[in-house]
Structures are given as structure tokens and as C-alpha cells.
Design an enzyme around this catalytic site. Structure first.
Site, PDB file in Angstrom:
ATOM      1  CG  HIS A 262      -2.069   0.956   1.069  1.00 28.96           C
ATOM      2  ND1 HIS A 262      -1.976   2.293   1.371  1.00 28.96           N
ATOM      3  CD2 HIS A 262      -3.327   0.756   0.594  1.00 28.96           C
ATOM      4  CE1 HIS A 262      -3.127   2.874   1.099  1.00 28.96           C
ATOM      5  NE2 HIS A 262      -3.967   1.976   0.634  1.00 28.96           N
ATOM      6  CG  ASP A 313      -8.665  -4.151  -3.218  1.00 28.97           C
ATOM      7  OD1 ASP A 313      -9.768  -3.856  -2.706  1.00 28.97           O
ATOM      8  OD2 ASP A 313      -8.068  -3.420  -4.021  1.00 28.97           O
TER       9      ASP A 313
HETATM   10  N1  ACO Z   1       4.009  -7.431  -4.935  1.00 27.41           N
HETATM   11  C1  ACO Z   1       5.337  -7.469  -5.065  1.00 27.41           C
HETATM   12  N2  ACO Z   1       6.143  -6.429  -4.766  1.00 27.41           N
HETATM   13  C2  ACO Z   1       5.578  -5.309  -4.354  1.00 27.41           C
HETATM   14  C3  ACO Z   1       4.195  -5.179  -4.184  1.00 27.41           C
HETATM   15  C4  ACO Z   1       3.400  -6.290  -4.506  1.00 27.41           C
HETATM   16  N3  ACO Z   1       2.073  -6.228  -4.386  1.00 27.41           N
HETATM   17  N4  ACO Z   1       3.907  -3.932  -3.743  1.00 27.41           N
HETATM   18  C5  ACO Z   1       5.070  -3.313  -3.631  1.00 27.41           C
HETATM   19  N5  ACO Z   1       6.076  -4.133  -3.986  1.00 27.41           N
HETATM   20  C6  ACO Z   1       7.499  -3.819  -3.987  1.00 27.41           C
HETATM   21  C7  ACO Z   1       7.874  -3.230  -5.339  1.00 27.41           C
HETATM   22  O1  ACO Z   1       8.342  -4.207  -6.229  1.00 27.41           O
HETATM   23  C8  ACO Z   1       8.960  -2.276  -4.939  1.00 27.41           C
HETATM   24  O2  ACO Z   1      10.160  -2.995  -4.721  1.00 27.41           O
HETATM   25  P1  ACO Z   1      11.534  -2.478  -5.318  1.00 27.41           P
HETATM   26  O3  ACO Z   1      11.757  -1.159  -4.643  1.00 27.41           O
HETATM   27  O4  ACO Z   1      12.482  -3.568  -4.939  1.00 27.41           O
HETATM   28  O5  ACO Z   1      11.278  -2.358  -6.799  1.00 27.41           O
HETATM   29  C9  ACO Z   1       8.519  -1.733  -3.589  1.00 27.41           C
HETATM   30  O6  ACO Z   1       7.720  -2.766  -3.038  1.00 27.41           O
HETATM   31  C10 ACO Z   1       7.742  -0.441  -3.690  1.00 27.41           C
HETATM   32  O7  ACO Z   1       6.675  -0.638  -4.618  1.00 27.41           O
HETATM   33  P2  ACO Z   1       5.949   0.518  -5.397  1.00 27.41           P
HETATM   34  O8  ACO Z   1       5.152  -0.093  -6.505  1.00 27.41           O
HETATM   35  O9  ACO Z   1       6.904   1.607  -5.754  1.00 27.41           O
HETATM   36  O10 ACO Z   1       5.006   1.077  -4.271  1.00 27.41           O
HETATM   37  P3  ACO Z   1       3.786   2.022  -4.524  1.00 27.41           P
HETATM   38  O11 ACO Z   1       3.593   2.789  -3.283  1.00 27.41           O
HETATM   39  O12 ACO Z   1       3.898   2.775  -5.788  1.00 27.41           O
HETATM   40  O13 ACO Z   1       2.637   0.941  -4.772  1.00 27.41           O
HETATM   41  C11 ACO Z   1       0.742  -0.351  -4.763  1.00 27.41           C
HETATM   42  C12 ACO Z   1       1.532   0.739  -4.017  1.00 27.41           C
HETATM   43  C13 ACO Z   1       0.416   0.142  -6.171  1.00 27.41           C
HETATM   44  C14 ACO Z   1      -0.569  -0.587  -4.013  1.00 27.41           C
HETATM   45  C15 ACO Z   1       1.588  -1.645  -4.825  1.00 27.41           C
HETATM   46  O14 ACO Z   1       1.872  -2.101  -3.529  1.00 27.41           O
HETATM   47  C16 ACO Z   1       0.934  -2.715  -5.675  1.00 27.41           C
HETATM   48  O15 ACO Z   1       1.093  -2.731  -6.895  1.00 27.41           O
HETATM   49  N6  ACO Z   1       0.147  -3.644  -5.033  1.00 27.41           N
HETATM   50  C17 ACO Z   1      -0.577  -4.623  -5.775  1.00 27.41           C
HETATM   51  C18 ACO Z   1      -1.876  -4.021  -6.313  1.00 27.41           C
HETATM   52  C19 ACO Z   1      -2.891  -3.808  -5.219  1.00 27.41           C
HETATM   53  O16 ACO Z   1      -3.112  -4.655  -4.367  1.00 27.41           O
HETATM   54  N7  ACO Z   1      -3.589  -2.642  -5.288  1.00 27.41           N
HETATM   55  C20 ACO Z   1      -4.654  -2.314  -4.341  1.00 27.41           C
HETATM   56  C21 ACO Z   1      -4.249  -1.170  -3.464  1.00 27.41           C
HETATM   57  S1  ACO Z   1      -5.504  -0.791  -2.298  1.00 27.41           S
HETATM   58  C22 ACO Z   1      -6.696  -0.032  -3.222  1.00 27.41           C
HETATM   59  O17 ACO Z   1      -6.431   0.684  -4.125  1.00 27.41           O
HETATM   60  C23 ACO Z   1      -8.134  -0.249  -2.950  1.00 27.41           C
END
Ligand code: ACO
Length: 376
Positions: A262, A313
Site C-alpha cells: 500500500h 482488497d
Molecule cells: N508485490 C510485489 N512487490 C511489491 C508489491 C506487490 N504487491 N507492492 C510493492 N512491492 C514492492 C515493489 O516491487 C517495490 O520494490 P523495489 O523497490 O524492490 O522495486 C517496492 O515494493 C515499492 O513498490 P511501489 O510499486 O513503488 O510502491 P507504490 O507505493 O507505488 O505501490 C501499490 C503501491 C500500487 C498498491 C503496490 O503495492 C501494488 O502494486 N500492489 C498490488 C496491487 C494492489 O493490491 N492494489 C490495491 C491497493 S488498495 C486499493 O487501491 C483499494
């Protein structure tokens, strides 16, 4: 005017609005709507009470709640033109596209459509909250070759929505769990879809236009679309015994795991903890406890291996699945909850509006001579 030239990717950490709606403590893993803890609201209030809280600023007393329930029930019918629009859509139409179109059509028929006054916005917020639920269910019935189910006047909002979706009156426990999940999805500060609604509202465009934009933003798999993806992951895993192999492969291939992580919550999403309990109970009741067991095992392994927390979610996926909600309706159902927060944010934006218009950091070529077409 101050102008910062360094772009902040994804606007992370940027504070873009004052709000009195949602108090989100990402470090402490706490969430409150207008000062009331999300756990109390999910367990002790109905979605109707929560919607009134978001719109009015206070929990409703008995008279206000009765009035709102009456208004919501009276607004359940959607214009016949919308039902006809659903019949004209391709049979495989994505339910979120259908919902976005439905919100636009409802705007065409709303008597207050172009009125941005607070009183008109409140009327539209209640109407659209009711109509969105009906629209999601009517589109689903029509695409499944069945007729829409007429709303049941004696059922509350959540129970009626489940009824219109399945054609069966839900058991009280199922209705209660669904009601709580609508509350948990109702509001979440400046998430991508709510920010979208605020940007649109800030142009002095109207509530329906802003909500249609919010639906478009919610559709994406990094936002509301994650729940459906979580359930597809659980179906792909298939059995609890396969979780370890799935996790090993997911880690090896650096797969993005839907329902984890998140932008704001780093220690834990308080909504996920509540949904976990609801999912456990609903999976037990449905006789398919394995979906809960699988989710819990996946949660434990992924959090241990990568420190990623499950977000809202994650556990809503096995919950919705065991309530009989089709996979591609998970995101529309989230919209049916989030409409309360979207509309409250639109009202807040209109109450104290300034156009939202950030800047871009230009990185293209420097100024150059125009080249006529025949010389290129
Ligand atoms: N699976 C694997 N790795 C992840 C995940 C994940 N779900 N989420 C974050 N990471 C890792 C990334 O690979 C990244 O690692 P790195 O720095 O080694 O490359 C690090 O954690 C940071 O990730 P970002 O994508 O930059 O974090 P951001 O704050 O932009 O993303 C997000 C937040 C989009 C929710 C992300 O965690 C994600 O894609 N989750 C999966 C989708 C999801 O569940 N969305 C629902 C969110 S809640 C809602 O909207 C109702």
C-alpha cells in the site's frame, strides 16, 4: 505562488487538499471517518449511517436515518433508458465500463444534474448511491440473459443489493458482512479515484461527471481492480497445499502480488484485519473454507518473505467470492461502497473550491525551428 520544479513521482507524500472526512494514519495503521474509528463503524453502524456521517459530518439521529433510508429506497429504480442502454451493450462488456457509462446516462436523467449547490449535491449523492447499486445488478442480470430483479423495499441497502444481484434474499450474516465491507470501502482520503473526482469537481464540473471519472480510475489493477486479481490468484493456486510452491515461484520471478502493499499503510491496513474476520466467517458459512485458509497461508508466507502487508482488497476477495459475487463484479461492488466517499469529497471540493492544476517538468527537446511537411 511557490513552484517546485522537481517532480514527485506518483505524487507520493504530497498533501493536495484539506479534508474533514478521513483521518488516515499510515504509520500507525489507523483509519477514522470524521473521527470515528473504522472498526467501530464497520461493526456497529450500517452503511446508511456511514453515508450520512460522510455527507452530513455527524452520525444521524433516528429521524435523519429514517429519512435517508426512505430517500435511498425511493431512488432505487433506474430510468428505463438505462436498462435499454444495458441491452444494447456487447454481451461481454466489462462491468466497470458499463458502470462508467451508466453513471453518465444517470447524469443525463438527473433533475439536479447541472446544479452544484450543496443541497443539490446531497440529493444527487443519495440518489446515485442507490442507483449505482441497481445499475450494477441490472447490467449483470441482463448480460447473463436474465431480467433485472426489482428492488425489495423492505431490505436495507446492502441486503437489497445482494438480492438484486443473486435474486435470493441473503442470510442475515451475509447481509451484515456485505454491509460492513461497503463501510470499509466507503472512504479513503485522496486515493487515485477520489483524487480524480476532486480534480474533475474542481473545474466546476458536476457530480455525475466526477463520479464517472472516479469509476475509470478505480477500474485499474493497481487500485480497485486488485480484488478480482486476488481471487484469480487464489483460484490459480487451487489448494492450500500449493501455496508454498506458488510463493517460491512468485518470489523467484519477482511477481507483483495483488492485494499486497500500500502506498500509505506501511505497518498494516486496518481494513484488512476486519475483512479477514468477515472472510473467515463467510467462507465457513459457504462450506468453502479453503479460500480463507489459502488466503491466510499466502498472507503469512508473503509477509514473512517480503514484509508486504495485505491491503483492503486481499481478504475482501474470498469474502465476496463466498457471498456469491461474480469475480468481475468485485470492483463494481467496491464502487458501490466508495460512492459515499467520492460524493462526500466532491461536496467538500465544491464547498471550498480552487482549480486543481499542477505543473509538469518538461524534459523534451529545446526550442527548434518548425519544419514544413514536405521537408520532413
Ligand atoms: N508485490 C510485489 N512487490 C511489491 C508489491 C506487490 N504487491 N507492492 C510493492 N512491492 C514492492 C515493489 O516491487 C517495490 O520494490 P523495489 O523497490 O524492490 O522495486 C517496492 O515494493 C515499492 O513498490 P511501489 O510499486 O513503488 O510502491 P507504490 O507505493 O507505488 O505501490 C501499490 C503501491 C500500487 C498498491 C503496490 O503495492 C501494488 O502494486 N500492489 C498490488 C496491487 C494492489 O493490491 N492494489 C490495491 C491497493 S488498495 C486499493 O487501491 C483499494
Amino acid at each position: 505562488m511557490t513552484e517546485s520544479r522537481a517532480p514527485i513521482r506518483g505524487l507520493e507524500g504530497v498533501v493536495a487538499a484539506e479534508t474533514r472526512l478521513c483521518d488516515l494514519d499510515g504509520a500507525g495503521g489507523r483509519l477514522a471517518y470524521r473521527g470515528y474509528d473504522i472498526g467501530d463503524l464497520a461493526r456497529r453502524a450500517t452503511f446508511e449511517e456511514v453515508a450520512a456521517l460522510l455527507w452530513d459530518g455527524e452520525l444521524p439521529d433516528r429521524a435523519r436515518l429514517d429519512r435517508l433510508r426512505g430517500d435511498l429506497a425511493a431512488a432505487r429504480a433506474v430510468p428505463a433508458a438505462l436498462v435499454e442502454t444495458f441491452r444494447l451493450m456487447p454481451p461481454g462488456a466489462d462491468p466497470m465500463r458499463a458502470l462508467q457509462a451508466a453513471v453518465a446516462v444517470l447524469g443525463l436523467h438527473d433533475p439536479d444534474a447541472g446544479d452544484n449547490s450543496r443541497a443539490a449535491n446531497l440529493r444527487k449523492a443519495a440518489r446515485l448511491t442507490s442507483q449505482i447499486a441497481t445499475a450494477i445488478c441490472a447490467h449483470h442480470r441482463i448480460r447473463s440473459g436474465r431480467e433485472p430483479v426489482a428492488p425489495a423495499a423492505d431490505l436495507d441497502h446492502a441486503a437489497n443489493m445482494l438480492y438484486m444481484l443473486t435474486g435470493r434474499r441473503p442470510a442475515p450474516a451475509a447481509a451484515r458482512a456485505f454491509d460492513a465491507s461497503l463501510t470499509l470501502y466507503a472512504e479513503h482520503e485522496l486515493n487515485a479515484s477520489t483524487f480524480t473526482t476532486r480534480v474533475i469537481a474542481s473545474t466546476q464540473s458536476d457530480l455525475h461527471s466526477a463520479v464517472a471519472g472516479g469509476v475509470g480510475a478505480l477500474k485499474g489493477p493497481l487500485h480497485g481492480g486488485a480484488g478480482e486479481a486476488v481471487m484469480r490468484t487464489l483460484l490459480e493456486i487451487g489448494e492450500v497445499a500449493n501455496v508454498d510452491r506458488f510463493v517460491a515461484e512468485a518470489l523467484a520471478t519477482r511477481r507483483r502480488l495483488m492485494g499486497f502493499g500500500h502506498r500509505v499503510y506501511r505497518a498494516g491496513d486496518p481494513r484488512a484485519a476486519i475483512l479477514r474476520g468477515l472472510a473467515e466467517e463467510a467462507c465457513r458459512q459457504s462450506g468453502q473454507f479453503k479460500w480463507y485458509e489459502m488466503a491466510a497461508a499466502l498472507h503469512e508466507r508473503i509477509q514473512r518473505a517480503k514484509g508486504l502487508i495485505p491491503n483492503v482488497d486481499f481478504y475482501s476477495a474470498p469474502l465476496f467470492y463466498s457471498l456469491g459475487i461474480p469475480l468481475d463484479l468485485f470492483t463494481p461492488v467496491i464502487a458501490a461502497g466508495r460512492i459515499a466517499g467520492w460524493t462526500a469529497n466532491i461536496i467538500e471540493q465544491h464547498d471550498d473550491n480552487r482549480l486543481i492544476r499542477p505543473r509538469g517538468d518538461y524534459r523534451g527537446p529545446g526550442r527548434r525551428e518548425f519544419v514544413p511537411l514536405d521537408q520532413r
